[in-house]
Design an enzyme around this catalytic site. Structure first.
Site, PDB file in Angstrom:
ATOM      1  N   GLY A 245      13.081   7.537   2.694  1.00 45.42           N
ATOM      2  CA  GLY A 245      12.387   7.732   3.670  1.00 45.42           C
ATOM      3  C   GLY A 245      10.496   8.339   2.392  1.00 45.42           C
ATOM      4  O   GLY A 245      10.592   7.661   1.549  1.00 45.42           O
ATOM      5  N   SER A 246       9.831   9.081   2.787  1.00 48.16           N
ATOM      6  CA  SER A 246       8.745   8.947   2.522  1.00 48.16           C
ATOM      7  C   SER A 246       8.790  10.441   0.552  1.00 48.16           C
ATOM      8  O   SER A 246       9.851  10.938   0.674  1.00 48.16           O
ATOM      9  CB  SER A 246       8.160  10.070   3.195  1.00 48.16           C
ATOM     10  OG  SER A 246       7.786  11.329   3.306  1.00 48.16           O
ATOM     11  N   GLU A 268      15.748   7.520  -1.501  1.00 47.83           N
ATOM     12  CA  GLU A 268      14.899   6.033  -2.656  1.00 47.83           C
ATOM     13  C   GLU A 268      13.838   6.510  -1.228  1.00 47.83           C
ATOM     14  O   GLU A 268      13.625   6.127  -0.077  1.00 47.83           O
ATOM     15  CB  GLU A 268      15.941   4.464  -1.657  1.00 47.83           C
ATOM     16  CG  GLU A 268      17.217   4.367  -2.041  1.00 47.83           C
ATOM     17  CD  GLU A 268      16.865   3.655  -3.302  1.00 47.83           C
ATOM     18  OE1 GLU A 268      16.023   3.063  -3.281  1.00 47.83           O
ATOM     19  OE2 GLU A 268      18.117   3.259  -3.806  1.00 47.83           O
ATOM     20  N   CYS A 302       8.843  -0.772   2.442  1.00 51.88           N
ATOM     21  CA  CYS A 302       8.187   0.427   1.590  1.00 51.88           C
ATOM     22  C   CYS A 302       8.164  -0.321  -0.256  1.00 51.88           C
ATOM     23  O   CYS A 302       8.194  -0.367  -0.944  1.00 51.88           O
ATOM     24  CB  CYS A 302      10.317   1.249   1.181  1.00 51.88           C
ATOM     25  SG  CYS A 302      11.485  -0.093   0.801  1.00 51.88           S
ATOM     26  N   GLU A 476      20.508   0.965  -4.686  1.00 52.14           N
ATOM     27  CA  GLU A 476      21.888   0.573  -4.062  1.00 52.14           C
ATOM     28  C   GLU A 476      21.988  -0.670  -4.504  1.00 52.14           C
ATOM     29  O   GLU A 476      21.596  -1.049  -5.439  1.00 52.14           O
ATOM     30  CB  GLU A 476      21.011   0.566  -2.450  1.00 52.14           C
ATOM     31  CG  GLU A 476      20.679   1.918  -2.166  1.00 52.14           C
ATOM     32  CD  GLU A 476      20.351   2.006  -1.100  1.00 52.14           C
ATOM     33  OE1 GLU A 476      21.089   2.178  -0.030  1.00 52.14           O
ATOM     34  OE2 GLU A 476      19.111   2.305  -0.426  1.00 52.14           O
TER      35      GLU A 476
HETATM   36  P1  NDP Z   1      10.022   9.944   6.353  1.00 50.72           P
HETATM   37  O1  NDP Z   1      10.032  10.218   5.300  1.00 50.72           O
HETATM   38  O2  NDP Z   1       8.682  10.961   6.953  1.00 50.72           O
HETATM   39  O3  NDP Z   1      11.431   9.988   7.746  1.00 50.72           O
HETATM   40  C1  NDP Z   1      12.560   9.866   7.187  1.00 50.72           C
HETATM   41  C2  NDP Z   1      14.012  10.015   7.835  1.00 50.72           C
HETATM   42  O4  NDP Z   1      13.618  11.740   7.225  1.00 50.72           O
HETATM   43  C3  NDP Z   1      13.541  10.260   9.333  1.00 50.72           C
HETATM   44  O5  NDP Z   1      14.613  10.366   9.556  1.00 50.72           O
HETATM   45  C4  NDP Z   1      12.863  11.312   9.447  1.00 50.72           C
HETATM   46  O6  NDP Z   1      13.085  12.133  10.239  1.00 50.72           O
HETATM   47  C5  NDP Z   1      13.935  12.506   8.711  1.00 50.72           C
HETATM   48  N1  NDP Z   1      13.401  13.938   7.821  1.00 50.72           N
HETATM   49  C6  NDP Z   1      12.237  14.236   8.173  1.00 50.72           C
HETATM   50  N2  NDP Z   1      12.063  15.645   7.831  1.00 50.72           N
HETATM   51  C7  NDP Z   1      13.450  16.002   7.290  1.00 50.72           C
HETATM   52  C8  NDP Z   1      13.750  16.712   6.643  1.00 50.72           C
HETATM   53  N3  NDP Z   1      13.343  18.230   5.686  1.00 50.72           N
HETATM   54  N4  NDP Z   1      15.350  17.207   6.051  1.00 50.72           N
HETATM   55  C9  NDP Z   1      15.840  15.862   6.034  1.00 50.72           C
HETATM   56  N5  NDP Z   1      15.797  14.561   6.768  1.00 50.72           N
HETATM   57  C10 NDP Z   1      13.831  14.604   7.342  1.00 50.72           C
HETATM   58  O7  NDP Z   1       9.105   8.907   6.456  1.00 50.72           O
HETATM   59  P2  NDP Z   1       9.488   7.968   7.645  1.00 50.72           P
HETATM   60  O8  NDP Z   1      10.518   7.049   8.797  1.00 50.72           O
HETATM   61  O9  NDP Z   1       8.213   8.194   7.613  1.00 50.72           O
HETATM   62  O10 NDP Z   1       9.833   6.610   6.405  1.00 50.72           O
HETATM   63  C11 NDP Z   1       8.552   6.224   5.740  1.00 50.72           C
HETATM   64  C12 NDP Z   1       8.624   6.578   4.350  1.00 50.72           C
HETATM   65  O11 NDP Z   1       9.608   5.639   4.260  1.00 50.72           O
HETATM   66  C13 NDP Z   1       7.526   5.535   3.896  1.00 50.72           C
HETATM   67  O12 NDP Z   1       6.889   6.241   2.338  1.00 50.72           O
HETATM   68  C14 NDP Z   1       8.207   4.054   2.793  1.00 50.72           C
HETATM   69  O13 NDP Z   1       8.314   4.387   1.625  1.00 50.72           O
HETATM   70  C15 NDP Z   1       9.891   5.404   2.441  1.00 50.72           C
HETATM   71  N6  NDP Z   1       9.958   3.830   2.397  1.00 50.72           N
HETATM   72  C16 NDP Z   1      11.885   3.967   1.370  1.00 50.72           C
HETATM   73  C17 NDP Z   1      12.424   2.818   1.077  1.00 50.72           C
HETATM   74  C18 NDP Z   1      13.778   2.939  -0.125  1.00 50.72           C
HETATM   75  O14 NDP Z   1      14.047   1.967  -0.603  1.00 50.72           O
HETATM   76  N7  NDP Z   1      12.579   2.960  -1.045  1.00 50.72           N
HETATM   77  C19 NDP Z   1      12.418   2.122   2.171  1.00 50.72           C
HETATM   78  C20 NDP Z   1      11.621   2.318   3.765  1.00 50.72           C
HETATM   79  C21 NDP Z   1      10.409   3.206   3.305  1.00 50.72           C
HETATM   80  P3  NDP Z   1      12.327  12.472  11.773  1.00 50.72           P
HETATM   81  O15 NDP Z   1      11.226  11.216  11.488  1.00 50.72           O
HETATM   82  O16 NDP Z   1      13.222  11.786  13.169  1.00 50.72           O
HETATM   83  O17 NDP Z   1      11.244  13.292  11.977  1.00 50.72           O
END
Ligand code: NDP
Length: 495
Positions: A245-246, A268, A302, A476
């Site tokens: 995620g982000s 990641e 990403c 990974e």
């Molecule tokens: P987010 O970080 O917003 O969310 C990722 C996941 O984390 C979602 O399932 C979200 O839930 C969950 N989440 C949110 N808050 C928390 C918390 N406090 N504790 C645990 N889990 C939490 O990312 P996005 O979904 O907006 O995805 C986009 C981002 O992902 C971009 O920054 C991108 O670069 C990155 N990314 C990185 C990759 C890599 O391999 N390096 C690959 C793909 C994307 P919910 O959305 O349900 O609220």
């Protein structure tokens, strides 16, 4: 232009009363909280899923602990065979899964088929091969013998335990499969928390996993918001989190994991990746490369590039040719097989991208092409090309995660390397040139987990993937994942 017809089983799946997937079947929630899933191409609600709460987390963790007990004792070859069978089932249900994915994410149907299903199956088969090849080492201890006694030692690779997989919305299936395959092949069980925007495809895949022979409890899927992920990480019954995620959420996840008694964490995260074109690259190759690096899946990848560096002598022709190419893109419904460019995945993301257009204007960047939302229903923004003024401009520092390519010219290659590395993250980068010697000399100077030459974005299960600097911790794929999903136990003996 016309949409493909949805399969009857897709229509039926969307109409289902979706439960949480715990202990091998769907169960209702312990509470009544729900979330709507919206098709970003139409803005319409297509399904309702459960927003899991604390009591659901308890059930899922208990199920995964039970699953772990059995699965960790299952013969490696049997574990590998389940993954192989699941890969077959993904392919047998290819169109159904691809259509569900396109309806929830707006991903064009060709990408859903090729990446969310075909690539996911390819990754599963790659990981399945590792099941029978994970082993420790035999070691010769260095202790001197005091009275004729001897020593020997060996190491065991043991599954880390119950894994929490937290998945973003951009590749809801493929990324979930990376985590599921890594966990299952090493003998771990897993609880996956998909994004609240794209929870559906994984719910269907969980059923297929049972059909593939996965025992109850080894895979659990908890739908819901971010608090579900947090609750799982903080639960004493989970042992590891694998998060994609982000960066800000990743840092929060890392903190929560450390605070929960050093729960293991693989992160990641995002980045602000660079693609650099050296002077020898022909114009058409450069334009094709920019499309590949920056616009696939509307830039919601990403590893996609968002910062583009072109030699000053070529910047104007490259941007003109790129604008021309983008103006010919077939923009439309993701369910139309001729569409090349679809919506972004959710309304908040569309609003965020519109904010970036406004910022670019406020900072006097030049919008070469696009830069507007599109006047049609759904979450569409124009593919956009921006010429920045400085490496510190917002569009060259903040991840947009959208179809926005921002350019800056460079004069020489030392300056180019400094520009490429001028970023907090370090997930990926690409160099485009026919001078292979030059490329190989430049690669070590680029601070990124993956550097591509004459390509961008393509991930392969045999090649480790992960971020440097703020783009993450851990890798990974390849054999690199094994370290992250196992603990190394040392056994030493005197005789
Ligand atoms: P987010 O970080 O917003 O969310 C990722 C996941 O984390 C979602 O399932 C979200 O839930 C969950 N989440 C949110 N808050 C928390 C918390 N406090 N504790 C645990 N889990 C939490 O990312 P996005 O979904 O907006 O995805 C986009 C981002 O992902 C971009 O920054 C991108 O670069 C990155 N990314 C990185 C990759 C890599 O391999 N390096 C690959 C793909 C994307 P919910 O959305 O349900 O609220």
């Amino acid at each position: 232009m016309s949409d493909i017809a949805l399969l009857p089983q897709v229509e039926a799946f969307l109409r289902r009363d979706h439960g949480l997937f715990i202990d091998g079947h769907y169960v209702p929630s312990q509470s009544s909280q729900t979330l709507e899933v919206i098709n970003p191409a139409t803005g319409k609600v297509i399904a309702t899923v459960i927003d899991a709460q604390a009591a659901d987390i308890e059930l899922a963790v208990a199920s995964a602990r039970h699953g772990f007990k059995q699965w960790s004792q299952t013969a490696p070859a049997v574990r590998g065979n389940v993954l192989l069978k699941l890969a077959d089932l993904l392919e047998q249900n290819r169109e159904e899964l691809a259509q569900i994915e396109t309806c929830q994410s707006g991903k064009i149907i060709q990408i859903s088929r090729a990446f969310e299903v075909d690539q996911a199956a390819h990754f599963l088969r790659y990981y399945a091969g590792w099941a029978t090849k994970i082993s420790g080492q035999t070691l010769t201890p260095s202790l001197p013998s005091f009275a004729g006694e001897r020593y020997t030692a060996f190491t065991l690779r043991e599954p880390v335990g119950v894994v929490v997989g937290i998945v973003p919305w951009n590749f809801s299936t493929m990324i979930a499969i990376w985590k599921l395959a890594s966990a299952l092949v090493t003998g771990c069980s897993i609880i996956i928390k998909p994004s609240e925007f794209t929870p559906l495809t994984l719910l269907r895949i969980a059923e297929l996993a049972v059909q593939a022979g996965l025992p109850a409890g080894v895979l659990n899927v908890l739908t819901g918001g971010g608090q579900v992920g947090k609750g799982l990480i903080e639960h004493p019954g989970t042992d590891k989190v694998s998060f994609t995620g982000s960066v800000p959420t990743g840092i929060a996840v890392g903190r929560a994991a450390m605070g929960a008694g050093l729960t293991r964490a693989t992160l990641e995260l995002g980045g602000k990746n660079a693609a650099a074109f050296l002077r020898d690259v022909p114009l058409e190759t450069a334009v094709n490369g920019i499309i590949e690096a920056g616009f696939l899946h509307s830039g919601q990848i990403c590893a996609a590039a968002e910062r583009f560096f072109v030699h000053r002598s070529q910047i104007n022709p490259v941007m003109e040719a790129l604008a021309q190419r983008l103006s010919a893109l077939n923009i439309g419904s993701p369910l139309d097989e001729r569409t090349e460019f679809g919506p972004v995945t959710h309304r908040q993301h569309q609003a965020k991208l519109e904010g970036f257009f406004a910022t670019a204007r406020a900072e006097n960047n030049t919008i070469i092409y696009g830069g507007q939302p599109m006047d049609r229903p759904g979450c569409y923004v124009e593919p956009t090309v921006i010429l920045a003024n400085s490496i510190n401009d917002t569009l060259l520092t903040e991840e947009t995660f959208g179809p926005i390519a921002t350019f800056l010219p460079y004069d020489d290659e030392d300056e180019l390397l400094a520009l490429m590395n001028h970023t907090a993250g370090g997930l990926s980068a690409s160099l485009w040139t026919n001078d292979l010697g030059k490329a190989l000399r430049m690669v070590p100077a680029i601070n990124a987990g993956t550097v591509w030459v004459n390509m961008h974005t393509l991930l392969d299960p045999a090649v480790p993937f992960g971020g440097n600097k703020s783009s993450g911790i851990g890798r990974e794929f390849g054999n690199a994942f094994i370290e992250d999903y196992t603990e190394l136990k040392s056994v030493m003996m005197r005789y």
